[in-house]
Enzyme design. Structure first.
Site, PDB file in Angstrom:
ATOM      1  N   CYS A  29       9.464  13.754  13.068  1.00  0.00           N
ATOM      2  CA  CYS A  29       9.087  15.053  12.338  1.00  0.00           C
ATOM      3  C   CYS A  29      10.000  16.121  11.911  1.00  0.00           C
ATOM      4  CB  CYS A  29       8.039  15.865  13.504  1.00  0.00           C
ATOM      5  SG  CYS A  29       7.562  17.274  13.312  1.00  0.00           S
ATOM      6  N   CYS A  32       9.797  19.651  13.796  1.00  0.00           N
ATOM      7  CA  CYS A  32      10.188  19.456  15.400  1.00  0.00           C
ATOM      8  C   CYS A  32      11.587  19.333  15.531  1.00  0.00           C
ATOM      9  CB  CYS A  32       9.645  17.853  15.703  1.00  0.00           C
ATOM     10  SG  CYS A  32       7.632  17.801  15.499  1.00  0.00           S
TER      11      CYS A  32
END
Length: 106
Positions: A29, A32
């Site tokens: 991600c 992230c």
């Protein structure tokens, strides 16, 4: 000091007392990868004041489902085991720190 990696077996015990910030993330991600270093910095700065942890949603899907995590990063703020706030997306360090300290009554 790094954010503690939690599993379904260690999660409840970790959030039970005090203030805890838990970052739900995954290695693939992009956002992230921006949020996690901020969370790691907070783990250093707030050592002894708050529990800072992370949950890899790929490894711990059961926890993600339990808390309704549909997009990542999702940050959950707990006070004495109770969910007090859920934040989705990238949050600046100053915002997170203020929320943690506020929850801790500081």
């Amino acid at each position: 000091m790094r954010a503690t990696a939690l599993t379904k077996d260690t999660f409840q015990n970790h959030i039970e007392s005090g203030v805890s910030l838990v970052d739900f993330w995954a290695p693939w991600c992009g956002p992230c990868r921006i949020q996690l270093p901020i969370v790691e910095e907070l783990a250093n700065e707030l050592k002894g004041q708050a529990n800072i942890a992370k949950v890899n949603v790929d490894d711990e899907q059961e926890l993600a489902v339990r808390f309704g995590v549909r997009s990542i990063p999702t940050l959950l703020l707990f006070k004495d085991g109770k969910l007090v706030e859920q934040m989705v997306g990238i949050n600046p360090k100053s915002v997170l720190k203020a929320k943690i300290l506020n929850a801790a009554g500081k």
